[in-house]
Design a protein around this motif. Structure first.
Motif, PDB file in Angstrom:
ATOM      1  N   PHE A   1     -16.604 -20.784 -46.863  1.00 13.75           N
ATOM      2  CA  PHE A   1     -16.146 -19.566 -47.538  1.00 13.75           C
ATOM      3  C   PHE A   1     -14.779 -19.142 -47.017  1.00 13.75           C
ATOM      4  O   PHE A   1     -13.886 -18.784 -47.805  1.00 13.75           O
TER       5      PHE A   1
ATOM      6  N   ARG B   1     -15.546 -13.125 -56.676  1.00 17.62           N
ATOM      7  CA  ARG B   1     -16.550 -14.085 -57.154  1.00 17.62           C
ATOM      8  C   ARG B   1     -17.018 -14.992 -56.024  1.00 17.62           C
ATOM      9  O   ARG B   1     -18.223 -15.277 -55.905  1.00 17.62           O
ATOM     10  N   ARG B   2     -16.071 -15.443 -55.200  1.00 14.64           N
ATOM     11  CA  ARG B   2     -16.470 -16.312 -54.089  1.00 14.64           C
ATOM     12  C   ARG B   2     -17.316 -15.552 -53.078  1.00 14.64           C
ATOM     13  O   ARG B   2     -18.225 -16.123 -52.459  1.00 14.64           O
TER      14      ARG B   2
ATOM     15  N   ASP C   1     -12.167 -21.352 -48.472  1.00 14.08           N
ATOM     16  CA  ASP C   1     -11.920 -21.072 -49.890  1.00 14.08           C
ATOM     17  C   ASP C   1     -11.044 -19.838 -50.066  1.00 14.08           C
ATOM     18  O   ASP C   1     -10.119 -19.831 -50.894  1.00 14.08           O
TER      19      ASP C   1
ATOM     20  N   VAL D   1     -20.881 -15.478 -54.266  1.00 19.53           N
ATOM     21  CA  VAL D   1     -21.549 -16.754 -53.982  1.00 19.53           C
ATOM     22  C   VAL D   1     -21.982 -16.812 -52.516  1.00 19.53           C
ATOM     23  O   VAL D   1     -23.085 -17.262 -52.189  1.00 19.53           O
TER      24      VAL D   1
END
Length: 231
Positions: free
Chosen positions: A164, A125-126, A167, A129
């Motif tokens: 990113f 999911r990241r 994360d 994005v």
């Protein structure tokens, strides 16, 4: 519980691609591909790691279910005189079911493959994005920067890649921390598990489970004094 640990690529680290910044667009594209490849490798590692755990968990849970059914059915058949002398085998089947559940809990197979799937999905999911953010930055660069200079646009793109990477690292670190807590507390009593999970501090929420003896930490009852009467 068998140690599994984080992906090997995260332990060994990956060399940061160095190059000439004379062509910022090419360098940014190279950094994006480097970051994206690292995320895809992390997802692939977790998806591959969950395969054998899921198979082992299914075998153990199937054995536990079969043992529970046999443990309940065989004594009834013996009691109904349908099959004589099978009651001891029923007790053995119940023992087998308990052993399967204990092995699954001790080695963390079910919880392990669930953590692998959850972490892989979170990284995916990241990554989606990031892909949309990078496409937005690319379109803005093609159409021409509406605000700021080319240097600010480069710094903005680097900030997107850095956030990113941070994360993804946090996601892997969180999964590794959950595994370490489960690994340390897998073979310890429940009370020690709570102490380990809370960092050695007392469990305030569970303090009411065991009442304190009378007089311990009790506030003394002082006699109430009457106010002086007016003369």
């Amino acid at each position: 519980m068998q140690p599994e640990g984080p992906p090997q690529g995260d332990l060994a680290g990956r060399a940061f691609p160095l190059g000439d910044w004379g062509e910022p667009a090419e360098r940014l594209d190279e950094l994006y591909r480097w970051v994206e490849r690292g995320a895809l490798e992390t997802v692939a590692w977790y998806l591959a790691d969950r395969v054998w755990k899921r198979r082992g968990a299914r075998v153990l849970r199937g054995g536990a279910a079969a043992g529970a059914v046999c443990g309940a059915a065989l004594p009834l058949l013996d009691l109904a005189r349908v099959m004589g002398g099978v009651a001891p085998w029923g007790y053995l089947a119940l023992l087998l079911a308990v052993a399967c559940v204990a092995v699954d809990r001790y080695f963390g197979l079910t919880s392990g493959w669930m953590r692998d799937v959850a972490t892989a999905q979170a990284v995916q999911r990241r990554l989606q994005v990031l892909q949309f953010d990078w496409a937005s930055e690319s379109v803005r660069e093609v159409l021409g920067p509406a605000e700021g200079t080319a240097s600010e646009a480069t710094e903005r793109c680097l900030g997107v890649l850095r956030r990113f990477s941070e994360d993804v690292t946090d996601l892997v670190r969180a999964e590794t921390g959950d595994w370490m807590v489960e690994f340390r507390s897998g073979a310890t009593p429940v009370g020690i598990q709570a102490a380990v999970a809370s960092g050695g501090r007392a469990d305030v929420a569970g303090a009411g489970r065991f009442p304190s003896p009378p007089g311990v930490n009790a506030r003394p009852n002082m006699p109430r004094q009457r106010p002086p009467e007016p003369r």
